[in-house]
Design an enzyme around this catalytic site. Structure first.
Site, PDB file in Angstrom:
ATOM      1  N   GLU A 144      -5.039  50.738 -15.025  1.00 32.86           N
ATOM      2  CA  GLU A 144      -5.006  50.190 -13.660  1.00 32.86           C
ATOM      3  C   GLU A 144      -5.702  48.838 -13.586  1.00 32.86           C
ATOM      4  OE1 GLU A 144      -2.987  52.002 -11.760  1.00 32.86           O
ATOM      5  OE2 GLU A 144      -2.968  53.143 -13.628  1.00 32.86           O
TER       6      GLU A 144
ATOM      7  N   ARG B  56       4.640  24.802 -26.223  1.00 32.93           N
ATOM      8  CA  ARG B  56       5.771  23.880 -26.323  1.00 32.93           C
ATOM      9  C   ARG B  56       5.465  22.522 -25.696  1.00 32.93           C
ATOM     10  NH1 ARG B  56      10.548  25.312 -25.259  1.00 32.93           N
ATOM     11  NH2 ARG B  56      11.280  23.553 -24.066  1.00 32.93           N
TER      12      ARG B  56
ATOM     13  N   ASP C 233      12.394  19.211 -20.106  1.00 33.98           N
ATOM     14  CA  ASP C 233      12.523  20.567 -19.574  1.00 33.98           C
ATOM     15  C   ASP C 233      12.609  20.570 -18.051  1.00 33.98           C
ATOM     16  OD1 ASP C 233      12.349  21.761 -22.052  1.00 33.98           O
ATOM     17  OD2 ASP C 233      10.277  22.441 -21.812  1.00 33.98           O
TER      18      ASP C 233
HETATM   19  C1  4G3 Z   1      -4.466  44.025 -14.197  1.00 34.71           C
HETATM   20  C2  4G3 Z   1      -0.194  40.757 -15.250  1.00 34.71           C
HETATM   21  C3  4G3 Z   1      -3.567  43.996 -15.254  1.00 34.71           C
HETATM   22  C4  4G3 Z   1      -4.211  44.792 -13.085  1.00 34.71           C
HETATM   23  C5  4G3 Z   1      -0.560  41.973 -15.776  1.00 34.71           C
HETATM   24  C6  4G3 Z   1      -2.155  45.495 -14.089  1.00 34.71           C
HETATM   25  C7  4G3 Z   1       1.569  41.824 -14.079  1.00 34.71           C
HETATM   26  C8  4G3 Z   1       0.884  40.682 -14.394  1.00 34.71           C
HETATM   27  C9  4G3 Z   1      -2.417  44.758 -15.215  1.00 34.71           C
HETATM   28  C10 4G3 Z   1      -3.054  45.525 -13.024  1.00 34.71           C
HETATM   29  C11 4G3 Z   1       0.154  43.099 -15.401  1.00 34.71           C
HETATM   30  C12 4G3 Z   1       1.307  39.364 -13.796  1.00 34.71           C
HETATM   31  C13 4G3 Z   1      -1.451  44.717 -16.327  1.00 34.71           C
HETATM   32  N1  4G3 Z   1       1.213  42.996 -14.574  1.00 34.71           N
HETATM   33  N2  4G3 Z   1       2.070  39.390 -12.711  1.00 34.71           N
HETATM   34  N3  4G3 Z   1      -0.153  44.351 -15.840  1.00 34.71           N
HETATM   35  O1  4G3 Z   1       0.925  38.343 -14.320  1.00 34.71           O
HETATM   36  O2  4G3 Z   1      -2.782  46.239 -11.919  1.00 34.71           O
END
Ligand code: 4G3
Length: 224
Positions: free
Chosen positions: A115, A153, A167
């Site tokens: 989480e 990149r 890009d």
């Molecule tokens: C922290 C990043 C990490 C809290 C990580 C879930 C989406 C992103 C995670 C959490 C992630 C993003 C791991 N999901 N949008 N999952 O950059 O609830």
């Protein structure tokens, strides 16, 4: 540019370190990638780095101590590294942020699982929280790889002919359309100007196409 990555799944990073543009940048010593297995910093025989959330509820939370111990070791090598936590709560990634990060010497990515991590790490040990977009994935690893690719990149010498300058987004516009052989596909011809050999006219046409395509598909980009 040095990338440190704190993760429970270091093998995932072979996706960028074994193949493609980033792999070549590593071979040229423009980029280095070092993964740190968070379990190596566990304080118990089961190598756990997570525990139940205070207040109850589903899932597990990554603990402070292993993350802090790992960061301390990283900072012995790289005292000035910028520590970035990938999470849905972070600053939304765009090309502007990629440009800002591409001038740094060292970045450390903390990849969360479960989480997420104990809030006290975010308050005390993280320099910046970054999100790759408004959705949730199963861990920060894929998000870190997106950032490493986007930053990598843009570094001088990584792409042959500085082609990343063209890009999409680098000049706040979408890229122009591209065509290759054959000249005719199912009756559709390549735009005549591209066959003219007149480079100034071709450049003008591409610029105009970039602006038109941006107006049509991403008018929000023209606002700033
Ligand atoms: C922290 C990043 C990490 C809290 C990580 C879930 C989406 C992103 C995670 C959490 C992630 C993003 C791991 N999901 N949008 N999952 O950059 O609830």
């Amino acid at each position: 540019m040095q990338f440190n990555i704190i993760t429970l799944f270091p093998n995932m990073f072979s996706a960028i370190s074994d193949e493609g543009v980033i792999a070549r940048a590593i071979k040229k010593s423009i980029i280095s990638i070092k993964t740190w297995q968070l379990r190596d910093f566990s304080d118990n025989q089961y190598k756990n780095v997570d525990d139940k959330p205070y207040g109850g509820g589903a899932g597990m939370v990554m603990q402070v101590k292993p993350i802090r111990d790992c960061l301390s070791e990283i900072k012995q090598d790289s005292p000035n590294t910028k520590v970035i936590y990938l999470s849905p709560q972070g600053r939304k990634l765009n090309q502007q942020l990629v440009e800002e990060l591409s001038v740094l010497d060292s970045i450390t990515f903390l990849c969360g699982r479960y989480e997420g991590i104990d809030e006290r790490v975010i308050e005390n040990d993280i320099d910046m929280e970054v999100s790759i977009g408004d959705y949730v994935i199963s861990g920060g690893e894929l998000a870190a790889m997106v950032l490493i690719d986007a930053i990598g990149r843009r570094l001088s010498g990584v792409l042959g002919n500085e082609s990343s300058l063209k890009d999409s987004f680098v000049n706040n516009l979408l890229d122009h359309p591209h065509y290759t052989r054959p000249e005719v596909v199912d009756g559709q011809r390549v735009p005549e100007v591209l066959l003219s050999g007149h480079q100034a006219k071709i450049d003008d046409w591409r610029q105009a196409q970039s602006i038109e395509k941006t107006k049509l598909k991403r008018p929000d980009l023209l606002d700033d």
